[in-house]
Design a protein around this motif. Structure first.
Motif, PDB file in Angstrom:
ATOM      1  N   PRO A   6       0.830  -1.211   0.000  1.00 38.22           N
ATOM      2  CA  PRO A   6       0.000   0.000   0.000  1.00 38.22           C
ATOM      3  C   PRO A   6       0.864   1.260   0.000  1.00 38.22           C
ATOM      4  O   PRO A   6       2.016   1.249   0.435  1.00 38.22           O
ATOM      5  CB  PRO A   6      -0.807  -0.112   1.302  1.00 38.22           C
ATOM      6  N   PHE A   7       0.270   2.345  -0.458  1.00 40.71           N
ATOM      7  CA  PHE A   7       0.963   3.624  -0.431  1.00 40.71           C
ATOM      8  C   PHE A   7       0.018   4.704   0.068  1.00 40.71           C
ATOM      9  O   PHE A   7      -1.206   4.542   0.085  1.00 40.71           O
ATOM     10  CB  PHE A   7       1.513   3.992  -1.816  1.00 40.71           C
ATOM     11  N   SER A   8       0.607   5.817   0.486  1.00 40.89           N
ATOM     12  CA  SER A   8      -0.161   7.006   0.841  1.00 40.89           C
ATOM     13  C   SER A   8       0.350   8.175   0.015  1.00 40.89           C
ATOM     14  O   SER A   8       1.535   8.242  -0.338  1.00 40.89           O
ATOM     15  CB  SER A   8      -0.022   7.346   2.328  1.00 40.89           C
ATOM     16  N   PHE A   9      -0.561   9.084  -0.278  1.00 43.52           N
ATOM     17  CA  PHE A   9      -0.192  10.283  -1.026  1.00 43.52           C
ATOM     18  C   PHE A   9      -0.671  11.494  -0.260  1.00 43.52           C
ATOM     19  O   PHE A   9      -1.837  11.557   0.160  1.00 43.52           O
ATOM     20  CB  PHE A   9      -0.816  10.264  -2.423  1.00 43.52           C
ATOM     21  N   LEU A  10       0.233  12.466  -0.047  1.00 40.76           N
ATOM     22  CA  LEU A  10      -0.081  13.649   0.750  1.00 40.76           C
ATOM     23  C   LEU A  10      -0.598  14.781  -0.140  1.00 40.76           C
ATOM     24  O   LEU A  10      -0.016  15.073  -1.188  1.00 40.76           O
ATOM     25  CB  LEU A  10       1.158  14.136   1.511  1.00 40.76           C
ATOM     26  N   VAL A  11      -1.677  15.402   0.309  1.00 39.38           N
ATOM     27  CA  VAL A  11      -2.224  16.579  -0.357  1.00 39.38           C
ATOM     28  C   VAL A  11      -2.410  17.675   0.692  1.00 39.38           C
ATOM     29  O   VAL A  11      -2.285  17.427   1.898  1.00 39.38           O
ATOM     30  CB  VAL A  11      -3.570  16.276  -1.045  1.00 39.38           C
ATOM     31  N   HIS A  12      -2.715  18.880   0.237  1.00 36.52           N
ATOM     32  CA  HIS A  12      -3.003  19.981   1.161  1.00 36.52           C
ATOM     33  C   HIS A  12      -3.978  20.926   0.479  1.00 36.52           C
ATOM     34  O   HIS A  12      -4.082  20.941  -0.765  1.00 36.52           O
ATOM     35  CB  HIS A  12      -1.721  20.719   1.562  1.00 36.52           C
ATOM     36  N   PRO A  13      -4.709  21.733   1.233  1.00 39.12           N
ATOM     37  CA  PRO A  13      -5.557  22.748   0.598  1.00 39.12           C
ATOM     38  C   PRO A  13      -4.685  23.719  -0.194  1.00 39.12           C
ATOM     39  O   PRO A  13      -3.580  24.060   0.221  1.00 39.12           O
ATOM     40  CB  PRO A  13      -6.227  23.459   1.789  1.00 39.12           C
ATOM     41  N   GLU A  19     -13.040  25.658  -1.055  1.00 40.70           N
ATOM     42  CA  GLU A  19     -13.286  24.758  -2.193  1.00 40.70           C
ATOM     43  C   GLU A  19     -12.567  23.436  -2.003  1.00 40.70           C
ATOM     44  O   GLU A  19     -13.131  22.360  -2.234  1.00 40.70           O
ATOM     45  CB  GLU A  19     -12.833  25.434  -3.478  1.00 40.70           C
ATOM     46  N   ASP A  20     -11.303  23.488  -1.587  1.00 39.25           N
ATOM     47  CA  ASP A  20     -10.553  22.246  -1.430  1.00 39.25           C
ATOM     48  C   ASP A  20     -10.999  21.442  -0.221  1.00 39.25           C
ATOM     49  O   ASP A  20     -11.041  20.207  -0.266  1.00 39.25           O
ATOM     50  CB  ASP A  20      -9.054  22.550  -1.351  1.00 39.25           C
ATOM     51  N   LEU A  21     -11.332  22.117   0.880  1.00 42.78           N
ATOM     52  CA  LEU A  21     -11.767  21.378   2.065  1.00 42.78           C
ATOM     53  C   LEU A  21     -13.156  20.767   1.865  1.00 42.78           C
ATOM     54  O   LEU A  21     -13.493  19.779   2.517  1.00 42.78           O
ATOM     55  CB  LEU A  21     -11.729  22.284   3.286  1.00 42.78           C
ATOM     56  N   SER A  22     -13.943  21.303   0.948  1.00 46.49           N
ATOM     57  CA  SER A  22     -15.227  20.674   0.638  1.00 46.49           C
ATOM     58  C   SER A  22     -15.037  19.330  -0.040  1.00 46.49           C
ATOM     59  O   SER A  22     -15.959  18.503  -0.078  1.00 46.49           O
ATOM     60  CB  SER A  22     -16.062  21.594  -0.260  1.00 46.49           C
ATOM     61  N   ARG A  23     -13.837  19.075  -0.561  1.00 44.55           N
ATOM     62  CA  ARG A  23     -13.545  17.775  -1.153  1.00 44.55           C
ATOM     63  C   ARG A  23     -13.404  16.703  -0.079  1.00 44.55           C
ATOM     64  O   ARG A  23     -13.542  15.512  -0.367  1.00 44.55           O
ATOM     65  CB  ARG A  23     -12.267  17.846  -2.001  1.00 44.55           C
ATOM     66  N   VAL A  24     -13.102  17.127   1.154  1.00 46.74           N
ATOM     67  CA  VAL A  24     -13.045  16.203   2.279  1.00 46.74           C
ATOM     68  C   VAL A  24     -14.453  15.912   2.782  1.00 46.74           C
ATOM     69  O   VAL A  24     -14.836  14.758   3.016  1.00 46.74           O
ATOM     70  CB  VAL A  24     -12.177  16.793   3.417  1.00 46.74           C
ATOM     71  N   TRP A  25     -15.238  16.968   2.954  1.00 43.34           N
ATOM     72  CA  TRP A  25     -16.630  16.846   3.408  1.00 43.34           C
ATOM     73  C   TRP A  25     -17.378  18.049   2.861  1.00 43.34           C
ATOM     74  O   TRP A  25     -17.018  19.192   3.146  1.00 43.34           O
ATOM     75  CB  TRP A  25     -16.678  16.804   4.938  1.00 43.34           C
ATOM     76  N   ARG A  26     -18.391  17.822   2.042  1.00 42.27           N
ATOM     77  CA  ARG A  26     -19.041  18.890   1.288  1.00 42.27           C
ATOM     78  C   ARG A  26     -19.474  20.083   2.139  1.00 42.27           C
ATOM     79  O   ARG A  26     -19.295  21.236   1.733  1.00 42.27           O
ATOM     80  CB  ARG A  26     -20.226  18.327   0.507  1.00 42.27           C
ATOM     81  N   PRO A  27     -20.064  19.889   3.340  1.00 38.55           N
ATOM     82  CA  PRO A  27     -20.483  21.057   4.133  1.00 38.55           C
ATOM     83  C   PRO A  27     -19.347  22.006   4.497  1.00 38.55           C
ATOM     84  O   PRO A  27     -19.594  23.178   4.796  1.00 38.55           O
ATOM     85  CB  PRO A  27     -21.104  20.425   5.383  1.00 38.55           C
ATOM     86  N   LEU A  28     -18.095  21.525   4.462  1.00 39.10           N
ATOM     87  CA  LEU A  28     -16.974  22.409   4.784  1.00 39.10           C
ATOM     88  C   LEU A  28     -16.834  23.543   3.768  1.00 39.10           C
ATOM     89  O   LEU A  28     -16.212  24.564   4.059  1.00 39.10           O
ATOM     90  CB  LEU A  28     -15.672  21.613   4.849  1.00 39.10           C
TER      91      LEU A  28
END
Length: 363
Positions: A6-13, A19-28
């Motif tokens: 397995p692998f992990s990939f790091l992202v950030h806003p 807009e980007d945090l809504s990709r984690v949970w839409r209400p954000l």
């Protein structure tokens, strides 16, 4: 070949935090950017496992969110490195054998150099396959467009990890007629020019305005803002923007309708699915830095891979890995502009370029 892991990939806003945090949970997405700006700067927020990754119908990894925006990472790099390190710790706890550094998580760690002492997980900055992909896209653009007669290419951000590799790739077999290298660090710029200038006529500048005569401008800068202005581009110029957060604005197309902006560093992996989240691309598409991480994990590579600036041998190694997993894709995606297909505007760009095989020329 050793077993895949397995692998992990790091992202950030990026710059539009809501807009980007809504990709984690839409209400954000309902929270104003100013609130997020303060919260991300001041609160000791833990990294978030925001999504799972499936390729070929199998769960192969995780997307981990670093709770620090693009400007935060650039303005407070020490805190940024600490937050990236905590995200790598989470990747280890998730059972990942490899972690990929997305966007500015690579920049703030010196291309992963700050993490090279880790022995509990392999680290890659994704820059080797990004350079391979951008090189392939640039060659395709130059071959497809009749007005690029001089094959004059400007590389903006030329002394960065990817920029250096792309300049050397384009120079090593005469793929371009002329190079203009643009960067802020003049000594490093002159050293690079002395290297590639042996193969192709090369000019240097610390001013992005030097790109104004180029047929193709390759944008490889690390910034939270737009870098190219309308006056920086020649008539009918092409821009290959491989930055994240991207350093061009859709407004550029309104101000300069003769210019074509192509999304750089995007790879086609048809069976790719991001489960439970969104990385800003449709299913089946990934940024090349993500794709490099997947290539390493799926091929069973262990240990660090691309740390700091990749040599051309490492770039060619990623092409070999992609060829070994060609049944899954790992080729440059059909060209888009700000995520939209552009074949109607520029029909010559509609074909999907193949990833070229490694050159026999030494790095």
């Amino acid at each position: 070949m050793t077993a895949r892991h397995p692998f992990s990939f790091l992202v950030h806003p990026r710059t539009r935090l809501s807009e980007d945090l809504s990709r984690v949970w839409r209400p954000l997405g309902r929270v104003p950017d100013g609130v997020y700006d303060t919260a991300l700067r001041r609160l000791p927020l833990a990294p978030v496992t925001m999504a799972g990754i499936e390729i070929g119908g199998e769960r192969v990894g995780h997307v981990v969110l670093v709770p620090f925006g693009a400007r935060h990472l650039l303005q407070a790099p020490a805190e940024g490195r600490a937050r990236v390190a905590r995200a790598v710790d989470r990747a280890v706890r998730l059972g990942s054998g490899t972690v990929g550094l997305g966007a500015l998580t690579a920049t703030v760690t010196g291309g992963g150099v700050a993490l090279r002492d880790r022995t509990d997980i392999g680290v890659t900055n994704g820059n080797a396959f990004t350079a391979a992909t951008v090189d392939s896209q640039a060659r395709h653009l130059l071959e497809s467009l009749p007005w690029a007669s001089e094959r004059h290419v400007a590389v903006v951000g030329a002394t960065g990890s990817v920029g250096t590799a792309v300049a050397r790739l384009l120079a090593r077999d005469g793929a371009v007629g002329r190079l203009t290298l643009v960067a802020r660090a003049a000594p490093r710029l002159e050293a690079l020019a002395a290297d590639v200038g042996r193969a192709v006529p090369t000019l240097t500048s610390t001013d992005v305005a030097a790109a104004a005569n180029a047929d193709l401008v390759i944008l490889l800068t690390a910034s939270a803002d737009c870098v190219l202005a309308p006056e920086h581009l020649a008539p009918n110029a092409l821009v290959l923007d491989a930055t994240q957060p991207r350093n061009t604005s859709p407004d550029l197309l309104t101000q300069r309708p003769d210019v074509t902006v192509v999304d750089g560093g995007v790879v086609d992996i048809p069976s790719l699915r991001i489960v439970g989240g969104d990385i800003g691309l449709p299913h089946g598409r990934a940024y090349a830095c993500f794709a490099e991480t997947a290539l390493l994990a799926l091929s069973g590579h262990r240990g660090h891979f691309s740390i700091g600036a990749p040599g051309l041998d490492l770039v060619d190694r990623t092409r070999d890995l992609a060829a070994g997993l060609a049944h899954l894709g790992f080729v440059p995606a059909p060209p888009t502009s700000f995520g939209r297909p552009i074949e109607d505007a520029v029909p010559a760009l509609s074909a999907v370029p193949a990833v070229p095989q490694p050159s026999a020329v030494a790095a």
